[in-house]
Design an enzyme around this catalytic site. Structure first.
Site, short mmCIF file in Angstrom:
data_model
loop_
_atom_site.label_atom_id
_atom_site.label_comp_id
_atom_site.label_asym_id
_atom_site.label_seq_id
_atom_site.Cartn_x
_atom_site.Cartn_y
_atom_site.Cartn_z
N LYS A 23 0.81 -1.22 0.00
CA LYS A 23 0.00 0.00 0.00
C LYS A 23 0.85 1.27 0.00
O LYS A 23 0.38 2.33 -0.37
CB LYS A 23 -0.98 -0.02 1.17
CG LYS A 23 -2.07 -1.05 0.93
CD LYS A 23 -3.16 -1.03 1.95
CE LYS A 23 -4.25 -2.02 1.58
NZ LYS A 23 -3.77 -3.44 1.61
C1 LIG Z 1 -4.24 -4.50 0.90
C2 LIG Z 1 -3.44 -5.74 0.77
C3 LIG Z 1 -3.76 -6.75 -0.17
C4 LIG Z 1 -4.97 -6.69 -1.05
O1 LIG Z 1 -4.94 -5.68 -2.02
P1 LIG Z 1 -6.28 -5.15 -2.68
O2 LIG Z 1 -5.88 -4.01 -3.52
O3 LIG Z 1 -7.17 -4.74 -1.52
O4 LIG Z 1 -6.87 -6.28 -3.44
C5 LIG Z 1 -2.94 -7.86 -0.23
N1 LIG Z 1 -1.87 -7.99 0.56
C6 LIG Z 1 -1.53 -7.05 1.46
C7 LIG Z 1 -0.34 -7.27 2.33
C8 LIG Z 1 -2.29 -5.88 1.59
O5 LIG Z 1 -1.94 -4.96 2.50
#
Ligand SMILES: *Cc1c(COP(=O)(O)O)cnc(C)c1O
Length: 546
Positions: free
Chosen positions: A113
């Site tokens: 993120k």
């Molecule tokens: C947010 C997140 C995801 C999922 O991503 P999306 O965009 O919500 O599908 C997968 N792995 C981690 C570690 C995350 O923080």
């Protein structure tokens, strides 16, 4: 480029308005009026581009130059990605001849993120500074108050994205004592003056409820100009398309001599929760990046895997015996952690908590494109209108009934670009272990393991020319419990030596700042925000209780 809501209406927003608004007033998500195509010579012109060069090239296709100039965009990208530890920002690692991992976790909080939130924070600041520069002397500057709730996994990425940004305060609520010590420390050791961690005595759902009440309180909301940074924000999606392009070029350089990247089929496998990461891949594909299918890898919260199986989009699996044909009523709007709504039953707690969602908020954007493609109208405007109307209907059914059966044409269309696979907790543990014991030992975090496990299953049906790129979404140290559990029997494994990054050492002992709230009561949280950002106020001590 203008943006429209997935749920119809004549509203057309600029990029700036889209980013600052987040969710459309009619409940929809913003999408670009059209998907831009790539410049004619992109393959040769872009092939040696860095992550930052590609950010500028890709983002400028979605942002009018009179909104943000190329030069400004470059400054923003440079500022956003210099916080990453790896020179390639998102490096591509080869595991074997057919399998690569695209590591997205080299940002400040060791999670994917960061890629989007580092940019989003700088965009917010850029827009506010520009607006305030136009104000007359003595006029109040525009400010933003970002509020979010976290169960632990993603709060720190938001905090690191917004720390030290002019005219912005950020408040992140977490349930006191219910967040792992490392995750709590990642948030509370950020001591910038504009960062406020609020530890609420209660559960994550209590924090979510408080957040909802804050946004629903019109007066409070407009006085403090509340803003959210959740994964439905358009800027987050577009920021993520960049690494798909980068990985295409990096893959082509890692193929054996004589192999042309355009003679192979690239299959991206994406650990999916709110569908933001994989949606960025869909945009890249539609823009013209050559790829085969995108693989949706879910954990046991498998609403998407079930949709690709049977075309039913439903919170509770109605094909199981003894089901409730309508699931619990939970609003479908997103939240900072992707956990939907105020009722937590229905969401399973798994070893990959950042993917524990009941309904994937960004899936709505894909559904709009599928509805558009299959709409009967004979011009673009008419098809747009019909798609908006369809989405409005489907999403309202989802909200009241917890389920909606989509037309078969929509499912068929979805299957052209995507495959889907569901991975259990047992498969996660087994996958972490087997990749650690593989020829090139690789320590995957439990989210990445969902992708690796899905990749392995899908690979059985792949042609010999397919190469898989699995997106790796978190550093294994962030999810030490699952990783240690998977590898506890491995004699060669040592968590401190093999996994723990230097940045995490001593984190627990560092200075912390947190405001305690003794009851899950929205009025107490309002009082905190008011005290901190209220005009008349002096400073309050952030280690005190409220
Ligand atoms: C947010 C997140 C995801 C999922 O991503 P999306 O965009 O919500 O599908 C997968 N792995 C981690 C570690 C995350 O923080």
């Amino acid at each position: 480029m203008k943006y429209l809501s997935t749920r119809g209406g004549d509203e057309r927003l600029s990029f700036e308005e889209t980013v600052l608004t987040g969710l459309a007033p009619n409940g929809g998500l913003y999408i670009p009026e059209h998907i831009p195509s790539l410049p004619e010579n992109w393959k040769s012109d872009w092939k040696d581009y860095s992550f930052i060069d590609l950010s500028v090239a890709v983002l400028s296709l979605y942002i009018s130059p009179d909104e943000i100039s190329t030069k400004e965009l470059r400054t923003l990208a440079e500022k956003s990605y210099k916080t990453f530890r790896h020179p390639n920002v998102t490096p591509l690692k080869k595991l074997d001849d057919k399998t690569f991992v695209l590591e997205l976790f080299h940002g400040p909080t060791f999670a994917f993120k960061d890629v989007a939130l580092q940019l989003l924070g700088n965009l917010f600041e850029f827009f506010l500074l520009r607006r305030n520069a136009k104000k007359a002397e003595g006029e109040e500057p525009e400010r933003l108050t970002v509020v979010g709730a976290t169960s632990g996994d993603t709060g720190s990425a938001a905090i690191y994205g917004l720390r030290n940004k002019a005219n912005i305060s950020i408040f992140i609520l977490h349930p006191k004592g219910r967040v792992s010590p490392i995750q709590a420390a990642q948030m509370t050791t950020v001591t910038d003056a504009n960062v406020h961690n609020v530890a609420v005595k209660g559960t994550f759902d209590d924090c979510q409820d408080i957040l909802k009440s804050l946004f629903a309180d019109r007066e409070f909301n407009s006085t403090h100009r509340l803003a959210a940074v959740n994964s439905i924000n358009w800027a987050r999606i577009v920021a993520q398309t960049v690494y798909y392009f980068l990985s295409y070029f990096h893959l082509s350089k890692q193929l054996p001599a004589g192999t042309n990247v355009d003679e192979i089929e690239i299959q991206y496998v994406v650990p999916t929760g709110n569908f933001g990461d994989i949606l960025a891949g869909y945009y890249a594909k539609r823009m013209g990046l050559p790829m085969g299918k995108l693989v949706v890898a879910t954990n046991e919260n498998d609403i998407l895997a079930r949709f690709w199986k049977n075309g039913k989009y439903e919170k509770v699996d109605s094909t199981l015996a003894g089901d409730a044909s309508s699931g619990p009523t939970v609003p479908v709007d997103g939240s900072s952690d992707g956990k939907q709504g105020t009722v937590s039953h229905g969401v399973k707690e798994t070893l990959s908590p950042a993917m524990d969602v009941l309904v994937s908020s960004n899936f709505e954007r894909l559904l709009w494109y599928l509805a558009f493609e299959t709409a009967s109208g004979d011009n673009r405007a008419e098809k747009e209108r019909l798609a908006g109307k369809a989405l409005d209907g489907w999403m309202s059914k989802m909200k009241t009934n917890g389920r909606v059966e989509l037309p078969i044409s929509v499912l068929e269309s979805a299957r052209r670009d995507f495959l889907a696979e569901r991975i259990s907790d047992d498969q996660i543990l087994e996958t972490i272990k087997s990749f650690f014991e593989g020829k090139v030992p690789y320590i995957a975090d439990p989210h990445t393991a969902v992708g690796l496990a899905a990749a392995r299953i899908i690979a059985q049906q792949n042609s010999s020319s397919t190469r898989q790129i699995v997106l790796s979404t978190a550093h294994p140290a962030k999810f030490s419990e699952a990783v240690s559990r998977a590898l506890e029997g491995s004699p060669h494994f040592n968590f401190d030596r093999d996994v723990l990054p230097d940045e995490f050492r001593g984190l627990l002992e560092k200075e912390k700042r947190v405001i305690d709230v003794e009851r899950p009561d929205v009025e107490l949280v309002k009082a905190v925000i008011e005290k901190v950002v209220g005009h008349q106020s002096g400073k309050i001590k952030e280690s005190g209780s409220v």
